[in-house]
Each structure stands twice: as structure tokens, then as C-alpha cells.
Motif scaffolding. Structure first.
Motif, short mmCIF file in Angstrom:
data_model
loop_
_atom_site.label_atom_id
_atom_site.label_comp_id
_atom_site.label_asym_id
_atom_site.label_seq_id
_atom_site.Cartn_x
_atom_site.Cartn_y
_atom_site.Cartn_z
N PRO A 157 0.83 -1.20 0.00
CA PRO A 157 0.00 0.00 0.00
C PRO A 157 0.87 1.26 0.00
O PRO A 157 1.89 1.33 0.68
N THR A 158 0.47 2.25 -0.77
CA THR A 158 1.21 3.50 -0.86
C THR A 158 0.33 4.65 -0.36
O THR A 158 -0.90 4.57 -0.40
N PRO A 159 0.94 5.71 0.13
CA PRO A 159 0.14 6.86 0.61
C PRO A 159 -0.63 7.51 -0.53
O PRO A 159 -0.15 7.59 -1.66
N HIS A 160 -1.80 8.00 -0.19
CA HIS A 160 -2.61 8.75 -1.15
C HIS A 160 -2.23 10.21 -1.01
O HIS A 160 -2.84 10.97 -0.24
N TRP A 161 -1.22 10.63 -1.79
CA TRP A 161 -0.65 11.97 -1.60
C TRP A 161 -1.64 13.06 -1.97
O TRP A 161 -1.52 14.19 -1.47
N ALA A 162 -2.60 12.78 -2.82
CA ALA A 162 -3.58 13.81 -3.20
C ALA A 162 -4.45 14.21 -2.01
O ALA A 162 -5.02 15.30 -2.00
N LEU A 164 -3.30 14.44 1.12
CA LEU A 164 -2.40 14.86 2.21
C LEU A 164 -3.02 16.02 2.97
O LEU A 164 -3.48 17.01 2.39
N ASP A 165 -3.04 15.90 4.29
CA ASP A 165 -3.61 16.94 5.16
C ASP A 165 -2.62 18.10 5.26
O ASP A 165 -1.74 18.12 6.13
N LEU A 166 -2.75 19.07 4.38
CA LEU A 166 -1.78 20.16 4.31
C LEU A 166 -1.83 21.05 5.55
O LEU A 166 -0.81 21.60 5.96
N HIS A 167 -3.01 21.21 6.13
CA HIS A 167 -3.12 22.07 7.33
C HIS A 167 -2.31 21.48 8.48
O HIS A 167 -1.53 22.19 9.14
N THR A 168 -2.46 20.18 8.70
CA THR A 168 -1.70 19.54 9.78
C THR A 168 -0.22 19.46 9.43
O THR A 168 0.64 19.63 10.29
N VAL A 169 0.08 19.20 8.15
CA VAL A 169 1.48 19.13 7.74
C VAL A 169 2.16 20.48 7.92
O VAL A 169 3.34 20.56 8.33
N GLY A 170 1.45 21.57 7.62
CA GLY A 170 2.03 22.90 7.80
C GLY A 170 2.43 23.17 9.24
O GLY A 170 3.51 23.73 9.50
N LYS A 171 1.58 22.76 10.17
CA LYS A 171 1.94 22.94 11.58
C LYS A 171 3.13 22.07 11.97
O LYS A 171 4.01 22.50 12.73
N ALA A 172 3.17 20.85 11.42
CA ALA A 172 4.29 19.96 11.75
C ALA A 172 5.59 20.48 11.14
O ALA A 172 6.66 20.36 11.75
N LEU A 173 5.51 21.07 9.94
CA LEU A 173 6.73 21.58 9.31
C LEU A 173 7.27 22.81 10.03
O LEU A 173 8.48 23.08 9.98
N ASP A 174 6.40 23.58 10.69
CA ASP A 174 6.88 24.73 11.46
C ASP A 174 7.81 24.29 12.59
O ASP A 174 8.75 25.02 12.95
N ASP A 175 7.54 23.10 13.13
CA ASP A 175 8.38 22.58 14.22
C ASP A 175 9.52 21.71 13.73
O ASP A 175 10.33 21.25 14.55
N PHE A 176 9.57 21.47 12.41
CA PHE A 176 10.61 20.58 11.88
C PHE A 176 11.84 21.38 11.50
O PHE A 176 11.76 22.39 10.78
N THR A 177 12.98 20.93 11.98
CA THR A 177 14.26 21.56 11.66
C THR A 177 15.26 20.48 11.31
O THR A 177 15.47 19.56 12.12
N PRO A 178 15.88 20.54 10.13
CA PRO A 178 16.89 19.53 9.81
C PRO A 178 18.05 19.58 10.78
O PRO A 178 18.37 20.62 11.38
N LEU A 204 7.45 12.16 8.35
CA LEU A 204 6.45 13.15 8.77
C LEU A 204 5.35 13.28 7.72
O LEU A 204 4.16 13.33 8.05
N LEU A 205 5.74 13.31 6.45
CA LEU A 205 4.74 13.45 5.38
C LEU A 205 3.88 12.19 5.26
O LEU A 205 2.66 12.29 5.08
N THR A 206 4.49 11.02 5.36
CA THR A 206 3.74 9.78 5.23
C THR A 206 2.73 9.61 6.35
O THR A 206 1.64 9.06 6.16
N ALA A 207 3.08 10.10 7.55
CA ALA A 207 2.18 9.95 8.70
C ALA A 207 0.90 10.75 8.52
O ALA A 207 -0.12 10.43 9.17
N HIS A 208 0.90 11.78 7.67
CA HIS A 208 -0.29 12.62 7.49
C HIS A 208 -0.99 12.35 6.16
O HIS A 208 -1.83 13.15 5.73
N ALA A 209 -0.66 11.24 5.50
CA ALA A 209 -1.32 10.88 4.24
C ALA A 209 -2.02 9.54 4.41
O ALA A 209 -1.41 8.57 4.88
#
Length: 729
Positions: A157-162, A164-178, A204-209
Motif C-alpha cells: 500500500p502507498t500513501p494517497h498523496w492527493a 495529504l492533510d496540508l493544514h496539519t502538515v504545515g503545523k508539523a513543518l513549522d516545528d521541523f528543523t533539519p 512526517l509526510l507519510t504519517a499525514h497521508a
């Protein structure tokens, strides 16, 4: 009942499942329903991981023992357990009629009491159930269940990227730092840093798709009603086998007819709903479904007795072994390096198609465009250290090799009848496209690209190549010269490039050192996993010139063959990537034959040091004529490499159909035929009263039919008769 869970972080039996549950049961007789000690609901329950249920069930059922005469009570007791298993569903592994219990007394007959069931996650991995072992001093003999990866593995099974919860991902990316890059990195430390940072980001992206398909065999048109019909049909079939009466057989036929008619109606309704609710974004998906595709041909090669040997033969043919480069011991940050900006990432993403097939990571460009839009500094901070140190990590060099058969071949028993298209990670292709922009700008300044080279360069398309060819031929005709053109093709151009020769050329022309070092790192130490029916899912090291499918590969090849463009009086060599057109002019066609032979010999001498050879089967010759010429056509052949090449009355080059007088009728007649074929397929998407909305039909016709019809209109004007047909198309 005893259950044991087995866990493996790498996956079990070559599947993505990391855990396996094995349940051993022993059913005792009781006096109350279900007349056994364990309820069937406790034995069989839905689970997403592989599950095996086996041991002594103390049950007799006709599916396991078809030769045994059962009483009505025995059948009712056993049917409850097997129906509960089949409804989930679980599958019975026992081979019908193979006994597993041999009583010690001579009165009782052998029986089958040891049953084994597997769920849908484990059933593709079970290859056999057998009783090959001798007795162990018990009345039950051992049963052997063989589990191994199947030859044809279903995709995980592969993630359904279309979705993707962009609202939740945006909040998660604000806290993400390489993670911070190492101060003085080595190849191993920089590669480790990038792998950890990229895995954190992709996780992080896969967890929200959501998952695209709950299981490999799920269908979007399936419904609970079909599930109930699917249970009823086997149930009536089992009852009919026990009670073969006319009424039972009538119920079987009726349930079977109802089941398959319901499937057909569900498919039709789903297709109609999909078309009626189509949007401009899903329009091309509908077109792809309507056009369909040919089944993939299996590479049946001599000496390939199994898929592993076939894969090895293809790898050895398409990726010839090359001497390994010297190991890169240290990395340096180059002084002439310009930091990577978010504008460059945006430009690279704008040139990337959302429908482009992704590589081993299965992440499309659409996801990276969303990530970059939500946090502009993320991708530059992840890719900038790699480009600054001229390093391409090994995780970005893993590729999927799609084996495709070349159309029109007389036989497919040779590796040369197949081509390998490399699918790279989209994150790698973003960096490659950025390097393409930078290298293209420097190559133009440093005169690395000849003015008549086209392909993979801004402002130099197939139309430009055709216009340059026609302009030069007409210029020679105005001087009363006889003009001929020899069309050549480089044999295995991308695969036969020599990395040391390319890097040496870049150094001599003054390309920035960080770009040269990155190109060397990009081309060396690559791995590929071939994908065809039954192929082993293993990455193998390959030696390639440049990988086909990479955004930078055409540019590197154009730079590599720039030395093959010779400046000769009354001649011109035009190229589009690996397609060459050698035009010569003189006072007679006989002289042109000698000029073609000498120019071909010169090309061979120039190509030999850089390991480039020309393909004779794709060589064609045409002799140009003016529309007012009354001379009979010259049929003198050109002899090249011991083969004779006669002039053609019509040939195809870069999608254009050329005739000796540049008559556009042949070209646009072909375009009109292709457009008619496409229109016939589009009509299937909009039958009367249903299908696509009218405005989407018009949009599809404009975006699909217009490019087919008008290809070449920048070079020639269609004849009036064909123009009229196009106008009322």
C-alpha cells in the motif's frame, strides 16, 4: 489456544509486513453449541498482518475430506467454523483428500482433523501445504507449510498523496528543523546526515497521508452489498455440493448470476460517477483509462531460466562494467559556490510535472511543491550542503529500472529488444534540475555547446532543428547546389558515456569546480532495481554513463558530443541530443556521396576516443530537390561500414515527415490520421446522455487534439484540403 507473534524490522518473507501471528488450537468436544471448546469468533478475526491458524480442530468437513460420508450433525458443526473463516476471509490450506491422521486401530479409517487457515495477508506468501515427513509415533503425522516470497509480488500500500492533510502538515513543518550539517564533513558523515534528515521529513509526510488502498486487491467500486453477495454465492455452492437437488442448483445459479451482474453494474456506475464528477485535474486520468495500455511483455531471454538470471542478463547488457573511480576521501566547500536559494527550488519545481512517475520513494512532485510552499527554507537547507560540497549521496542514486519492450521488433529474445527507463527519487531530480540550470548557463558562456545543437536547451526544440535544416537546404538550393542529408543516430549514447572524459572536458572549459565534483559524484556508484513481472526486488550496482530519466542527462550528453560538430565548407552537422543530420552540398550528387563518406569517417574518428559509436540500422539518406526540378531522381547509394544506404522518398526525423521537396502533405496527413484515432478514443468518455461534462470534452479536445494536429505548423503550412478538414474536425 496458543498464539505466538514473530517480528522482523526488515519485513517477513520479502513482504512489507513486519509481524506474523501463529495460532495453535486444539478443540475439545462439548455438549453445548457450538459443540467445541472454542468459539469460531475467537479463532478467526480480521487483522491486517499475516495470521496462520492451525492444529487439531477435531472437525470433519467435505472441503478437506471430500470422500468422507458426513452426518448432518457433523456438517452443521464444521460448517459454522469454516463459514466463519471464509466470511472474513481466511483460506483453507489443506489439500483435499490428503490425510493427516492415521488411527492405530485397524477399524477406523484415516481422516483429516489437522486444518490450517491463513488470512489474505499471508495467503500470497504460502507456496505449499504437504505431509512429506514420516510418523512421529503419534496417530497424527507432521504437516509442512512452506512460506516464501511469491514470484509475482503485489505492490505494498502507498500513501494517497492527493489527500495529504496540508493544514496539519504545515503545523508539523513549522516545528521541523533539519539536523545541523557536520562542520567538516566526510562522504560518509554527509551521506548519513542527509539520510537521517530526509527520512525524518518523509516519515512526517507519510504519517499525514492516508493509504491509497487498504489492501493490494481493494477496488474503489466495491461495496458492502457486494460483500454480502460474495458470501452468499459460495454458501449456496457448498450447500449444493452436499444436497445436489434441483432447488439447490437453481439457488447456486441465481446467486452466481446476481453476484456477477452486481459487479458489472457497480463498475459501470463507478465509471459514470467518475466521468460526471470529473474536474480539470482528473481529466487526464480519464483519458489514460480510456486509451488503456498494452500488457507488459516478459523478457524471455535465452539462458534466463528464472527472473534473477533475466535481470542479471539485462543489467549486464544495458550497464556495461566500467573501471571504478578513485575513492573520494574528503569534501571541500568551494569558494566559488553560490548558496542555493528558494527561487531556484521554485523554478525547478515549476518545470516538474505533477503526473511524473516517482522513483523508489514514491513521493510525487505535488508533495514537494506543497512542502516548499508551506516552508520556503526547508528544501534549500536540505539540499544546499550537498551542492556546496559537490556531493550526491548514495540514497539518491538508487533507481527503479522499468523494463519496456521496443515496439516493432521482429523478436524479443535479445536484451537489445528492451529498453530500461530509470525512475529516480523526485527529491534527487529537484537537485538535478537546479544543477541543470546552473550548468546550462555556464556551458553557454564557456562555448561548451555548439550553436546548432538542440535538445535539453532553452529555445532549442525539435522545431528549431527542423527549421535550421530546411533553411540551410534552401540556402544551398539558391546557390544551384545539389544537397543531400544523412541522418545518423548514436548507438546507446547515454549508457556509453565515459565519466572521466566528460569531467576532463568540463575542467578544460572552466566550469565551476563544485559543479564538476557534483557531476562526478552523481555519475559514480549507482544502484538500480529492475522492475518486470517476477523480477527480484533487489538493488544491484550498475555502471552507467548517465541515467536515462534524469533531468540533467540530456544536457550532459549534449556537452559530451559537442566535439562531433565539424565546421566544413558547404556542409552542416545538426543534432538533437543523440540524433544527427549531416547535410552536404556540391555541384553533383556523386560528389555528395564522397562527401558523406568522408564526413562519416571523420565522425567515427572523433567519436572513437570518447567511446561513441553510430547505429547503422537507424541510418537514412535523403536527396533534396526543388519543386521546379525536372531532373530524374538520383538513386546512387552511400556505402558506410560495408552497407549500402539508398535515398528515401520519405523519412521521419524528430516527429517530422520529410520529403525531398519539403512537401507538407505527407506530414499533415499523418497528423490528421493520428488526431482521428485520438478522437475515436475520446468519444468513449462522453456517450449520449452521460460521461464527461461538455466543457471538459471541449477542454480535452483542445489540449489533446490541437497539439497532435498542429505539430509542425511552425515549420510548414498545411495544404488547403487538409486545412479544411482540420477546421471542421
Amino acid at each position: 489456544m496458543l498464539s505466538v507473534d514473530v517480528f522482523s524490522p526488515e519485513g517477513l518473507f520479502g513482504s512489507p509486513h513486519r509481524s506474523l501471528r501463529v495460532t495453535s488450537v486444539y478443540l475439545l468436544h462439548t455438549n453445548r453449541p457450538p459443540y467445541r471448546s472454542i468459539l469460531p469468533e475467537r479463532l478467526f478475526s480480521f487483522c491486517s498482518y499475516p495470521h496462520l491458524v492451525f492444529s487439531d480442530f477435531n472437525l470433519h468437513h467435505p472441503l478437506a475430506d471430500p470422500c468422507r460420508s458426513l452426518s448432518k450433525r457433523e456438517f452443521i458443526i464444521s460448517a459454522r467454523y469454516l463459514d466463519a473463516a471464509f466470511d472474513i476471509p481466511y483460506y483453507l490450506l489443506n489439500t483435499p483428500g490428503v490425510y493427516s491422521r492415521f488411527p492405530f486401530d485397524t477399524i477406523s479409517r484415516p481422516s483429516i482433523l489437522d486444518l490450517a487457515f491463513v488470512n489474505t495477508s499471508l495467503s500470497p506468501l504460502v507456496s505449499s501445504w504437504d505431509t512429506p515427513l514420516p510418523s512421529t509415533s503419534s496417530d497424527h503425522i507432521p504437516c509442512v507449510i512452506t512460506v516464501k516470497p511469491p514470484e509475482i509480488m503485489l505492490p505494498p500500500p502507498t500513501p494517497h498523496w492527493a489527500l495529504l492533510d496540508l493544514h496539519t502538515v504545515g503545523k508539523a513543518l513549522d516545528d521541523f528543523t533539519p539536523l545541523p550539517c557536520p562542520a567538516r564533513p566526510t562522504p560518509s558523515s554527509l551521506s548519513r546526515w542527509f539520510d537521517i534528515s530526509s527520512i525524518r521529513l518523509t516519515s512526517l509526510l507519510t504519517a499525514h497521508a492516508p493509504s491509497r488502498r487498504p489492501c493490494p486487491r481493494s477496488k474503489p467500486w466495491w461495496s458492502p452489498h457486494l460483500s454480502s453477495l460474495r458470501r452468499e454465492y459460495p454458501k449456496f455452492a457448498r450447500i449444493s455440493r452436499l444436497d445436489p437437488s434441483p432447488l439447490g442448483w437453481s439457488n447456486v445459479k441465481s446467486s452466481r448470476r446476481t453476484y456477477f451482474e452486481a459487479i458489472a453494474l457497480a463498475k459501470k456506475a463507478h465509471w459514470s460517477d467518475f466521468l460526471s464528477s470529473a474536474t480539470p485535474h482528473s481529466l487526464w486520468t480519464a483519458k489514460r483509462f480510456a486509451f488503456g495500455r498494452l500488457p507488459q511483455r516478459f523478457p524471455d531471454l535465452p539462458g534466463g531460466s528464472d527472473p534473477a538470471e533475466v535481470a542479471e542478463t539485462l543489467l549486464h547488457h544495458h550497464f556495461l562494467p566500467k573501471p571504478p573511480p578513485p575513492p573520494l576521501l574528503c569534501l571541500t566547500c568551494h569558494k566559488d559556490y553560490t548558496p542555493l536559494t528558494s527561487e531556484e527550488i521554485s523554478r525547478a519545481l515549476s518545470k516538474s510535472s505533477n503526473t511524473s512517475t516517482s522513483g523508489p520513494d514514491h513521493i510525487p512532485y505535488l508533495v514537494w511543491k506543497s512542502v516548499h510552499r508551506l516552508k520556503l527554507s526547508l528544501l534549500p537547507s536540505l539540499l544546499d550542503p550537498l551542492l556546496a560540497h559537490g556531493f550526491h549521496p548514495s540514497s539518491l542514486k538508487k533507481a527503479l529500472g522499468i523494463v519496456l519492450d521496443k515496439p516493432g521488433k521482429p523478436s524479443y529474445d535479445s536484451p537489445s529488444s528492451f529498453r530500461v527507463i530509470v525512475l529516480l527519487r523526485t527529491l534527487s531530480k529537484i537537485l538535478e534540475r537546479v544543477v541543470t540550470f546552473r550548468l546550462s548557463a555556464q556551458a553557454t558562456i564557456c562555448s561548451l555547446i555548439h550553436p546548432v545543437q538542440c535538445g535539453s536547451l532553452p529555445g532549442r526544440s525539435t522545431t528549431d532543428a527542423a527549421l535550421v535544416l530546411q533553411h540551410n537546404v534552401e540556402s544551398f538550393h539558391r546557390l544551384r547546389y545539389k544537397v543531400s542529408t544523412l541522418f545518423l543516430n548514436v548507438k546507446g549514447g547515454f549508457d556509453n558515456m565515459e565519466s572521466p572524459s566528460l569531467l576532463s572536458l568540463l575542467r578544460r572549459k572552466g566550469i565551476s569546480p563544485y559543479l564538476i565534483q557534483w557531476v562526478g559524484s552523481f555519475l559514480w556508484d549507482r544502484t538500480c532495481r529492475l522492475t518486470f513481472q517476477g523480477s527480484p526486488r533487489l538493488f544491484a550496482p550498475v555502471s552507467v554513463g548517465v541515467p536515462q530519466g534524469s533531468p540533467i542527462s540530456p544536457l550532459l550528453f549534449v556537452i559530451y558530443v559537442s566535439s562531433l560538430h565539424l565546421e566544413i565548407s558547404r556542409s552542416l552537422i545538426i543534432s538533437y541530443v543523440d540524433d544527427f543530420a549531416v547535410t552536404v552540398a556540391s555541384l553533383s550528387y556523386r560528389t555528395n556521396v564522397c562527401l558523406h563518406q568522408s564526413s562519416f569517417s571523420w565522425l567515427k574518428r572523433q567519436a572513437s576516443p570518447i567511446n561513441i559509436s553510430l547505429s547503422f540500422p537507424k541510418t537514412e539518406l535523403i536527396r533534396w530537390r526543388t519543386t521546379r526540378s525536372n531532373e530524374p531522381p538520383c538513386s546512387l547509394p552511400v556505402q558506410l561500414g560495408g552497407q549500402l544506404f539508398y535515398p528515401q522518398s520519405r523519412l521521419r526525423w524528430l516527429g517530422f515527415i520529410f520529403t525531398p521537396s519539403f512537401n507538407p502533405r505527407s506530414h499533415f496527413s499523418r497528423r490528421y490520421t493520428l488526431a482521428n484515432a485520438a478522437l475515436a478514443t475520446i468519444r468513449r468518455l462522453s456517450p449520449p446522455g452521460m460521461g464527461l461534462p461538455p466543457y471538459l470534452c471541449l477542454s480535452l479536445a483542445r489540449s489533446l487534439l490541437a497539439p497532435i494536429l498542429l505539430y509542425g505548423s511552425a515549420v510548414w503550412i498545411p495544404p488547403s484540403a487538409i486545412m479544411n478538414s482540420m477546421s471542421i474536425f
